[in-house]
Design an enzyme around this catalytic site. Structure first.
Site, PDB file in Angstrom:
ATOM      1  CE  LYS A  13      -2.182  -0.798   3.861  1.00 52.21           C
ATOM      2  NZ  LYS A  13      -1.511  -2.029   4.322  1.00 52.21           N
ATOM      3  NE  ARG A 155       6.958  -0.220   9.570  1.00 50.62           N
ATOM      4  CZ  ARG A 155       5.763  -0.116   8.980  1.00 50.62           C
ATOM      5  NH1 ARG A 155       5.660   0.428   7.778  1.00 50.62           N
ATOM      6  NH2 ARG A 155       4.682  -0.558   9.571  1.00 50.62           N
TER       7      ARG A 155
HETATM    8  P1  AMP Z   1       1.374   1.035   8.733  1.00 50.45           P
HETATM    9  O1  AMP Z   1       2.579   1.840   8.387  1.00 50.45           O
HETATM   10  O2  AMP Z   1       0.143   1.453   8.003  1.00 50.45           O
HETATM   11  O3  AMP Z   1       1.625  -0.462   8.646  1.00 50.45           O
HETATM   12  O4  AMP Z   1       1.056   1.335  10.287  1.00 50.45           O
HETATM   13  C1  AMP Z   1       2.003   1.056  11.289  1.00 50.45           C
HETATM   14  C2  AMP Z   1       1.332   1.002  12.637  1.00 50.45           C
HETATM   15  O5  AMP Z   1       0.745   2.270  12.958  1.00 50.45           O
HETATM   16  C3  AMP Z   1       0.189   0.008  12.796  1.00 50.45           C
HETATM   17  O6  AMP Z   1       0.631  -1.324  13.024  1.00 50.45           O
HETATM   18  C4  AMP Z   1      -0.553   0.597  13.993  1.00 50.45           C
HETATM   19  O7  AMP Z   1       0.151   0.362  15.189  1.00 50.45           O
HETATM   20  C5  AMP Z   1      -0.473   2.093  13.686  1.00 50.45           C
HETATM   21  N1  AMP Z   1      -1.591   2.522  12.827  1.00 50.45           N
HETATM   22  C6  AMP Z   1      -1.515   2.989  11.554  1.00 50.45           C
HETATM   23  N2  AMP Z   1      -2.721   3.276  11.068  1.00 50.45           N
HETATM   24  C7  AMP Z   1      -3.603   2.981  12.049  1.00 50.45           C
HETATM   25  C8  AMP Z   1      -5.019   3.045  12.156  1.00 50.45           C
HETATM   26  N3  AMP Z   1      -5.780   3.450  11.126  1.00 50.45           N
HETATM   27  N4  AMP Z   1      -5.588   2.677  13.337  1.00 50.45           N
HETATM   28  C9  AMP Z   1      -4.847   2.269  14.376  1.00 50.45           C
HETATM   29  N5  AMP Z   1      -3.500   2.160  14.344  1.00 50.45           N
HETATM   30  C10 AMP Z   1      -2.884   2.520  13.189  1.00 50.45           C
END
Ligand code: AMP
Length: 209
Positions: A13, A155
């Site tokens: 994404k 990460r």
């Molecule tokens: P991502 O980079 O989208 O994989 O997001 C990394 C982390 O940020 C996730 O594993 C959650 O801990 C937090 N996070 C990101 N977007 C959300 C969301 N919409 N709701 C809750 N936590 C989020």
């Protein structure tokens, strides 16, 4: 066009959003990036969410919804945006419908085996957010981003335990959004297994740009 990118962690994404943001001239809003930046800056928000994000759990709906509500109130996103990683729960989707009208939800479809392969070798640039991969797309020089010279790192939530947690969380809390948006007639499915260039072409056709 106002788009939501939906899919499991490692579906691509973020990478696709970085490409499509230029093609569609639509600002890229990643809640994950916002949280990571807050953590790096050790801001109040960062301190609050660090342990949650590192463990691969979801930040609470209230905090996340407020963050997106404020971001979508800014002038640059009146006509278009790409929401990457939000909504992730039905409650977030319901809240979003109260303050913005989305045009499409792109569902990035990819099996768990591919997700695990991608995430276990992923490196991310601290500066520009570009995703590199140990095997499939390594940077020229170890630890340095070819695009911007920024520092490249793994990460915390790409470590095995957190990846497992993120996949569980995705299945339980986020995957129900697929049917939720399908019923509303907003969902388009895309096969997220091919290389990035092919997915970009497929997305362009799908969105008729
Ligand atoms: P991502 O980079 O989208 O994989 O997001 C990394 C982390 O940020 C996730 O594993 C959650 O801990 C937090 N996070 C990101 N977007 C959300 C969301 N919409 N709701 C809750 N936590 C989020």
């Amino acid at each position: 066009m106002k788009l939501v990118f939906l899919g499991p962690p490692g579906a691509g994404k973020g990478t696709l959003a970085l490409r499509m943001t230029k093609i569609l001239n639509a600002p890229h809003i990643s809640t994950g990036n916002i949280f990571r930046e807050a953590i790096a800056a050790a801001s109040q928000l960062g301190l609050k969410v660090k342990a949650i994000v590192d463990a691969g759990k979801l930040v609470d709906d209230g905090t996340t919804i407020e963050l997106v509500r404020e971001r979508l109130a800014r002038a640059d996103v009146v006509d278009s945006y790409i929401l990457d990683g939000f909504p992730r729960t039905i409650a977030q989707a319901e809240a979003l419908s109260g303050f913005s009208n989305i045009d499409r939800v792109v569902n990035f479809d990819v099996p768990d085996s591919v997700v695990i392969e991608r995430l276990s070798g992923r490196f991310v640039c601290r500066k520009c957010g570009f995703n590199w991969h140990k095997t499939f797309n390594p940077p020229e020089k170890d630890g340095v981003c070819d695009k911007c010279g920024g520092e490249v790192y793994t990460r915390e939530d790409d470590r095995a335990e957190a990846v497992k947690k993120r996949l569980d969380v995705y299945r339980e809390q986020t995957a129900p959004l697929i049917e939720y948006y399908r019923k509303k007639g907003l969902l388009v499915d895309i096969d997220a297994r091919p290389d990035v260039d092919s997915i970009v072409e497929n997305l362009k056709k799908l969105l008729r740009t």
